[in-house]
Design a protein around this motif. Structure first.
Motif, PDB file in Angstrom:
ATOM      1  N   ALA A 315     -25.658 -72.288  31.520  1.00  0.00           N
ATOM      2  CA  ALA A 315     -24.261 -72.745  31.510  1.00  0.00           C
ATOM      3  C   ALA A 315     -23.609 -72.538  32.870  1.00  0.00           C
ATOM      4  CB  ALA A 315     -23.485 -72.002  30.429  1.00  0.00           C
ATOM      5  N   ASN A 316     -23.910 -71.395  33.502  1.00  0.00           N
ATOM      6  CA  ASN A 316     -23.289 -71.091  34.791  1.00  0.00           C
ATOM      7  C   ASN A 316     -23.869 -71.920  35.937  1.00  0.00           C
ATOM      8  OD1 ASN A 316     -21.647 -69.316  33.523  1.00  0.00           O
ATOM      9  ND2 ASN A 316     -22.557 -67.454  34.375  1.00  0.00           N
ATOM     10  N   LYS A 317     -25.116 -72.326  35.780  1.00  0.00           N
ATOM     11  CA  LYS A 317     -25.691 -73.239  36.782  1.00  0.00           C
ATOM     12  C   LYS A 317     -24.908 -74.554  36.787  1.00  0.00           C
ATOM     13  CE  LYS A 317     -29.681 -76.132  37.758  1.00  0.00           C
ATOM     14  NZ  LYS A 317     -30.974 -76.646  37.268  1.00  0.00           N
ATOM     15  N   LYS A 318     -24.592 -75.069  35.610  1.00  0.00           N
ATOM     16  CA  LYS A 318     -23.807 -76.314  35.506  1.00  0.00           C
ATOM     17  C   LYS A 318     -22.417 -76.126  36.100  1.00  0.00           C
ATOM     18  CE  LYS A 318     -26.203 -78.064  31.400  1.00  0.00           C
ATOM     19  NZ  LYS A 318     -26.056 -78.447  29.978  1.00  0.00           N
ATOM     20  N   ALA A 319     -21.790 -74.979  35.785  1.00  0.00           N
ATOM     21  CA  ALA A 319     -20.448 -74.704  36.305  1.00  0.00           C
ATOM     22  C   ALA A 319     -20.467 -74.580  37.827  1.00  0.00           C
ATOM     23  CB  ALA A 319     -19.905 -73.426  35.671  1.00  0.00           C
ATOM     24  N   PHE A 320     -21.531 -73.951  38.340  1.00  0.00           N
ATOM     25  CA  PHE A 320     -21.672 -73.779  39.779  1.00  0.00           C
ATOM     26  C   PHE A 320     -21.831 -75.128  40.470  1.00  0.00           C
ATOM     27  CE2 PHE A 320     -24.331 -73.150  43.562  1.00  0.00           C
ATOM     28  CZ  PHE A 320     -23.608 -72.190  44.232  1.00  0.00           C
ATOM     29  N   TYR A 321     -22.677 -75.980  39.910  1.00  0.00           N
ATOM     30  CA  TYR A 321     -22.885 -77.303  40.512  1.00  0.00           C
ATOM     31  C   TYR A 321     -21.599 -78.115  40.496  1.00  0.00           C
ATOM     32  CZ  TYR A 321     -24.704 -81.878  41.615  1.00  0.00           C
ATOM     33  OH  TYR A 321     -24.908 -83.092  42.223  1.00  0.00           O
ATOM     34  N   LYS A 322     -20.887 -78.033  39.414  1.00  0.00           N
ATOM     35  CA  LYS A 322     -19.629 -78.779  39.306  1.00  0.00           C
ATOM     36  C   LYS A 322     -18.646 -78.331  40.385  1.00  0.00           C
ATOM     37  CE  LYS A 322     -15.923 -79.960  36.039  1.00  0.00           C
ATOM     38  NZ  LYS A 322     -15.392 -79.762  34.659  1.00  0.00           N
ATOM     39  N   LYS A 323     -18.604 -77.034  40.663  1.00  0.00           N
ATOM     40  CA  LYS A 323     -17.658 -76.493  41.630  1.00  0.00           C
ATOM     41  C   LYS A 323     -18.072 -76.827  43.066  1.00  0.00           C
ATOM     42  CE  LYS A 323     -15.510 -72.142  43.171  1.00  0.00           C
ATOM     43  NZ  LYS A 323     -15.404 -70.663  42.958  1.00  0.00           N
ATOM     44  N   TRP A 324     -19.372 -76.826  43.374  1.00  0.00           N
ATOM     45  CA  TRP A 324     -19.824 -76.908  44.760  1.00  0.00           C
ATOM     46  C   TRP A 324     -20.690 -78.141  45.051  1.00  0.00           C
ATOM     47  CZ3 TRP A 324     -17.318 -73.793  47.840  1.00  0.00           C
ATOM     48  CH2 TRP A 324     -16.839 -72.564  47.357  1.00  0.00           C
ATOM     49  N   ASN A 325     -20.668 -79.169  44.213  1.00  0.00           N
ATOM     50  CA  ASN A 325     -21.615 -80.274  44.339  1.00  0.00           C
ATOM     51  C   ASN A 325     -21.521 -80.985  45.693  1.00  0.00           C
ATOM     52  OD1 ASN A 325     -19.975 -83.021  43.858  1.00  0.00           O
ATOM     53  ND2 ASN A 325     -19.161 -81.455  42.488  1.00  0.00           N
ATOM     54  N   LYS A 326     -20.315 -81.120  46.246  1.00  0.00           N
ATOM     55  CA  LYS A 326     -20.179 -81.815  47.532  1.00  0.00           C
ATOM     56  C   LYS A 326     -20.896 -81.053  48.650  1.00  0.00           C
ATOM     57  CE  LYS A 326     -15.839 -84.206  46.507  1.00  0.00           C
ATOM     58  NZ  LYS A 326     -14.411 -84.398  46.896  1.00  0.00           N
ATOM     59  N   ILE A 327     -20.748 -79.735  48.649  1.00  0.00           N
ATOM     60  CA  ILE A 327     -21.434 -78.899  49.640  1.00  0.00           C
ATOM     61  C   ILE A 327     -22.940 -78.949  49.409  1.00  0.00           C
ATOM     62  CG2 ILE A 327     -21.774 -76.536  50.478  1.00  0.00           C
ATOM     63  CD1 ILE A 327     -19.161 -77.691  51.391  1.00  0.00           C
ATOM     64  N   LEU A 328     -23.363 -78.862  48.152  1.00  0.00           N
ATOM     65  CA  LEU A 328     -24.786 -78.867  47.823  1.00  0.00           C
ATOM     66  C   LEU A 328     -25.449 -80.165  48.281  1.00  0.00           C
ATOM     67  CD1 LEU A 328     -24.569 -77.292  44.260  1.00  0.00           C
ATOM     68  CD2 LEU A 328     -25.592 -76.232  46.282  1.00  0.00           C
ATOM     69  N   GLU A 329     -24.801 -81.274  48.047  1.00  0.00           N
ATOM     70  CA  GLU A 329     -25.376 -82.567  48.426  1.00  0.00           C
ATOM     71  C   GLU A 329     -25.446 -82.718  49.940  1.00  0.00           C
ATOM     72  OE1 GLU A 329     -26.733 -84.877  46.596  1.00  0.00           O
ATOM     73  OE2 GLU A 329     -26.356 -83.863  44.692  1.00  0.00           O
TER      74      GLU A 329
END
Length: 718
Positions: A315-329
């Motif tokens: 669940a927290n992996k999904k929340a983390f991606y949602k919060k930081w997806n622009k940086i991750l990409e």
């Protein structure tokens, strides 16, 4: 960090066995080595033979194992701890706990034994434990105990406890850990070394001695990887300071102000998982770096502090991606790809591989000082720096200086046998390769040119064949001329294959350009300085004549012997109390035997601090070289310290417009007369000191070198 040392008899047997195996498997190579050794023995180059033996032994040595210590978790009924009290603690160590007093007690035991000379406080954050933890104050004194009225989970427990922290830094430490010797010292040294470092973390090891994590990686999809998990923690790739995506929550040091500015752990990740990754991303968002400190080691039993909450992980992996997806990409790599770059956040960095004969020893020889300064400069320019010593020997004293800069060093038996494999596997990541010295460059040039698209730079320190020719002109030994011819073939072969030839002097650039058609040559300063605020002693406090130079370099041996035999006696006739001091590693016996304890002192190796004092006490620095090539480090260094230089032509060659500052003298009588004149004249001393300092500022200023390399490495381009 402690190491297990091999028993000397076992070490001898291992080395002797390898030596016999080498003879059996490589008879032709062995005979060639014997032939070469005889050549050096005949010439009296005993130091060369010694160095080659050291290199052979180093190649046979395995990595030294890290010795970890764990503390008995069943001791809490027998021991009692009184922690020291500090009025102004630097570090607030927060230990979140829920039951498991045995592990908590073991952790506290490790703190007591391994933290020395650092003001700290311990805060135990009890998340409504039901075991003997509720009576922890019976066993442990002088710690803060924060008790929650109900169980609020790992993350919120940390946040709550942080409100009671008084230190400049917060250290979040799981109770299922045992810190090792100097663990806290190394974290504190690193975070205080740069105001832009916000978070630092440790090398984490399982109780069985296997590596758990050497910094964390976050992939483009938000998944994570514990770099090095399951490997041997002593391997080279885990032993240098580096930027990382995150550091594990079991051991995080963070600036208290930054923690407060961020607001602690983001409670959307409660009760646990991804809170440490999110904290690191927040730190970077606030303009700070997150670094891994390999010298700070910790044993982690894992999953004792907050258990195994797999549903929260997903669940927290999904929340983390949602919060930081622009940086991750934008800044991260696809899962399980490009580990070479991902492990130290090099997505936006250019990578340079430097190869030299050994790990540089800048306090022992000028060539090492040059390479060391270049390595330091490359780090400052933001490059991803990899260093390969051709002897693959790990010299801890000097290697750790590079590792502390963030430089990865390849060393040990495995890489001696597999360096070609490593280059082939990682060549696609190389933007540049800097090869140092002709005998080293010729060994690696074709491999790198074939495997990579890297721009290959060559730096030779000097023209070896020119140095040999000049030695031949002095000594008239046919073998020296033959050796010079050999070097010329090697050097021009390297010149013709390199993409850019770097040379320290304009003289050598002209020679290379006239003999290498179409090749680009660039003059780069071999030494540079950025601090010119030196406090110099008065003329009347100075008495000595100083020579500085390492004696593995034959021109230095010849030069100082010529000075002592033909020049110094003339000086002594005029200045009765004059004293010659020679400082430099590995002086030969013929020179040591000339030390009379009165007006000739042969000091051998001196460290930087003592060398600075020697310059401070010197009235004159001499450079009595009768042959050589390239720019002389001893000349530049003496001028930097404002000590008047008396030199032959070879001592100042390659330095632009130098004769306006220093007049070369090649005659023994005239050399002695010049020393006497300067030695007896305070006004002349001051005039020369001022002129030399001004010269160094103009030609050997660090900012000048920086701008040259920005251009060479295409770092000025957007």
């Amino acid at each position: 960090m402690k190491f297990k040392i091999l028993d000397k008899s076992k070490q001898f047997i291992n080395t002797f066995s390898s030596f016999i195996s080498f003879i059996i498997l490589n008879p032709k190579k062995f005979l060639l080595k014997i032939k070469n050794s005889y050549k050096y023995l005949k010439r009296g180059d005993f130091q060369v033979i010694k160095n080659k033996l050291i290199i052979f032994l180093a190649k046979d040595s395995d990595l030294k194992k890290i010795d970890i210590k764990t503390y008995n978790i069943k001791d809490f009924g027998e021991k009692h701890f009184d922690f020291p009290i500090f009025k102004d603690p630097s570090v607030s160590i927060i230990i979140p706990v829920y039951n498991k007093l045995d592990y908590t007690f073991s952790c506290l035991n490790s703190l007591m034994e391994n933290i020395k000379d650092i003001p700290y406080e311990v805060i135990v954050a009890d998340d409504n434990s039901t075991d003997e933890t509720k009576n922890i104050e019976t066993y442990v004194k002088n710690i803060k105990i924060i008790r929650n009225k109900k169980n609020i989970g790992f993350l919120k427990n940390c946040n709550n406890a942080s409100k009671f922290a008084n230190g400049k830094y917060i250290l979040l430490l799981n109770n299922d850990t045992n810190i090792q010797s100097d663990y806290l010292k190394y974290l504190l040294e690193l975070i205080e070394s740069d105001e832009k470092i916000g978070i630092v973390g440790s090398k984490i090891i399982y109780p069985n001695g296997i590596l758990q994590e050497a910094g964390g990686i976050i992939w483009k999809d938000g998944s994570s990887a514990s770099y090095g998990n399951g490997d041997e923690p002593e391997k080279y790739r885990y032993n240098y300071i580096k930027e990382v995506d995150y550091v594990s929550g079991c051991s995080i040091m963070i600036k208290k102000k930054l923690w407060d500015d961020i607001g602690g752990f983001d409670e959307r990740f409660a009760p646990s998982y991804y809170e440490d990754s999110d904290l690191a991303f927040e730190a970077r968002k606030h303009g700070y770096k997150v670094l891994y400190q390999p010298k700070s080691t910790i044993v982690h039993f894992e999953n004792i502090s907050h258990g195994n909450n797999a549903p929260h992980l997903l669940a927290n992996k999904k929340a983390f991606y949602k919060k930081w997806n622009k940086i991750l990409e934008k800044e991260h790599f696809s899962k399980d790809k490009d580990f070479f770059l991902a492990r130290d956040r090099s997505f936006n960095k250019k990578t340079i591989l430097i190869i030299d004969h050994r790990i540089p020893t800048p306090d022992q020889d000028a060539g090492s000082k040059t390479i060391y300064q270049y390595l330091e400069l490359f780090c400052e320019l933001g490059l991803n720096v990899k260093f390969m010593p051709d002897d693959f020997r790990y010299d801890a004293i000097y290697a750790q200086k590079l590792e502390n800069m963030g430089i990865e060093i390849l060393y040990g038996k495995y890489y001696y046998n597999n360096f070609k494999k490593w280059i082939k596997e990682n060549a696609k990541y190389f933007d540049f390769a800097l090869l140092s010295r002709p005998d080293i460059a010729v060994k690696y040039m074709d491999l790198i040119k074939t495997c990579s698209k890297a721009k290959v730079l060559y730096y030779g320190h000097d023209l070896h064949y020119i140095r040999g020719l000049r030695r031949y002109e002095t000594e008239k030994e046919p073998a020296i001329l033959k050796e010079s011819e050999k070097w010329k073939k090697i050097e021009f072969s390297v010149f013709n294959k390199a993409d850019l030839i770097l040379t320290p002097s304009i003289n050598e650039k002209i020679i290379i350009d006239n003999n290498s058609s179409g090749k680009k040559t660039k003059v780069v300063p071999p030494f540079f300085y950025d601090n010119f605020n030196l406090t110099n002693k008065d003329f009347t406090e100075r008495k000595d004549i100083l020579f500085v130079g390492g004696f593995n370099h034959t021109p230095n041996v010849d030069g100082i012997l010529w000075f002592l035999r033909e020049i110094f006696p003339l000086i002594i006739k005029n200045i009765k109390d004059a004293r010659l001091i020679s400082a430099g590693s590995n002086p030969p016996d013929i020179l040591r035997n000339m030390d009379n304890g009165h007006n000739i002192m042969i000091k051998g190796y001196v460290d930087d601090k003592e060398l600075k004092n020697l310059y401070g006490n010197a009235r004159i620095a001499i450079i009595p070289l009768r042959y050589g090539a390239g720019v002389k480090g001893k000349t530049v260094e003496a001028m930097y310290y404002g000590v008047p230089v008396v030199s032959t032509s070879f001592g100042i060659e390659g330095m632009p417009d130098i004769q306006k500052t220093i007049k070369p003298i090649d005659d023994a009588k005239q050399f002695a007369a010049e020393v006497i004149k300067i030695y007896n004249s305070e006004s002349l001393f001051k005039l020369m000191s001022e002129k030399e300092t001004a010269y160094i500022k103009k030609h050997f200023f660090k900012e000048t070198a920086k701008n040259i390399f920005l251009d060479i490495l295409d770092l000025n381009k957007p």
